[in-house]
Scaffold this motif. Sequence first.
Motif, short mmCIF file in Angstrom:
data_model
loop_
_atom_site.label_atom_id
_atom_site.label_comp_id
_atom_site.label_asym_id
_atom_site.label_seq_id
_atom_site.Cartn_x
_atom_site.Cartn_y
_atom_site.Cartn_z
N LEU A 1 16.59 -30.47 -41.25
CA LEU A 1 16.63 -29.03 -41.02
C LEU A 1 16.27 -28.58 -39.62
CD1 LEU A 1 14.79 -28.04 -44.32
CD2 LEU A 1 17.26 -28.02 -43.93
N CYS A 2 15.43 -29.30 -38.95
CA CYS A 2 14.83 -28.78 -37.72
C CYS A 2 15.34 -29.51 -36.47
CB CYS A 2 13.31 -28.93 -37.76
SG CYS A 2 12.58 -28.59 -39.37
N GLY B 1 15.02 -31.10 -31.74
CA GLY B 1 15.21 -32.41 -31.14
C GLY B 1 14.43 -33.50 -31.85
N VAL B 2 14.86 -34.74 -31.61
CA VAL B 2 14.26 -35.91 -32.27
C VAL B 2 12.76 -35.97 -32.00
CG1 VAL B 2 14.28 -38.44 -32.38
CG2 VAL B 2 16.43 -37.19 -32.12
N GLU B 3 12.39 -35.72 -30.76
CA GLU B 3 10.97 -35.84 -30.38
C GLU B 3 10.23 -34.51 -30.53
OE1 GLU B 3 9.63 -38.73 -29.44
OE2 GLU B 3 11.51 -39.84 -29.47
N GLY B 4 10.93 -33.47 -30.95
CA GLY B 4 10.27 -32.18 -31.12
C GLY B 4 10.15 -31.37 -29.84
N LYS B 5 10.80 -31.83 -28.77
CA LYS B 5 10.60 -31.20 -27.47
C LYS B 5 11.49 -29.97 -27.23
CE LYS B 5 8.68 -35.21 -25.12
NZ LYS B 5 7.31 -34.64 -25.19
N ASN C 1 14.73 -30.00 -27.42
CA ASN C 1 15.97 -30.42 -26.76
C ASN C 1 16.98 -30.96 -27.76
OD1 ASN C 1 14.46 -32.60 -27.40
ND2 ASN C 1 14.71 -33.68 -25.48
N GLY C 2 17.13 -30.25 -28.87
CA GLY C 2 18.14 -30.63 -29.85
C GLY C 2 19.53 -30.30 -29.33
N VAL C 3 20.53 -30.55 -30.18
CA VAL C 3 21.91 -30.33 -29.72
C VAL C 3 22.24 -28.85 -29.58
CG1 VAL C 3 22.85 -32.51 -30.53
CG2 VAL C 3 22.71 -30.58 -32.11
N VAL D 1 14.44 -22.85 -27.62
CA VAL D 1 13.75 -23.48 -28.74
C VAL D 1 12.38 -23.96 -28.26
CG1 VAL D 1 13.88 -25.37 -30.41
CG2 VAL D 1 15.98 -24.20 -29.70
N ALA D 2 11.38 -23.76 -29.10
CA ALA D 2 10.02 -24.14 -28.72
C ALA D 2 9.86 -25.65 -28.66
CB ALA D 2 9.03 -23.55 -29.72
N ASP D 3 9.10 -26.11 -27.69
CA ASP D 3 8.67 -27.52 -27.61
C ASP D 3 7.47 -27.68 -28.53
OD1 ASP D 3 7.63 -29.98 -27.04
OD2 ASP D 3 7.58 -29.71 -24.87
#
Length: 124
Positions: free
Chosen positions: A43-44, A49-53, A55-57, A64-66
């Motif tokens: 969902l997120c 992003g994978v690392e939560g930073k 930087n998703g697609v 988007v918040a890091d």
Amino acid sequence: MKVRAGAIAVLSGILFSAMVGGVCAGDGNTGNAGKGKTLYANLCIRCHGVEGKGNGVMTFTPPVADLTAPAAQSKLDATLLKTIHDGRKNTAMGAWKFVLTDEEIRDVTAYIRVLGTGANRTLP
Ligand code: HEC
């Protein structure tokens, strides 16, 4: 007067350890980070992003918040829970209360804490 100061010191000592115990040891409300990882991936991840930073697609304005940054990690669980539950007005961050149960929101919050430590790579 001396006695009273001592009593206050003892009392605040007890209060402090109760608070730390509540935060660190969990009070029964701590989510399951393993389950949270699956929810996060489904969902997120596309935004955060994978690392939560953040930087998703998918990218947005405001961005988007890091989730690994001090700005997020320094917030209390209750604050993160509320943001996930209710979303943020006028941003891409939606209200997940329509999708996730309270328990699942706790699970995904636990996983955000894991992202903050970088230990996510070692989770199953
Ligand atoms: C459509 C894109 C998108 C998705 C999907 C998404 N988010 Fe977000 N999220 C955002 C954006 C954008 C922000 C920044 C909002 C702002 O500017 O206040 C944000 C902010 C947050 C914050 C607040 C961070 C802080 O510092 O207070 C948390 C926590 C969060 N998201 C968790 C999640 C979780 C958990 C999921 C999955 C259940 C998720 N988000 C899914 C876009 C998204």
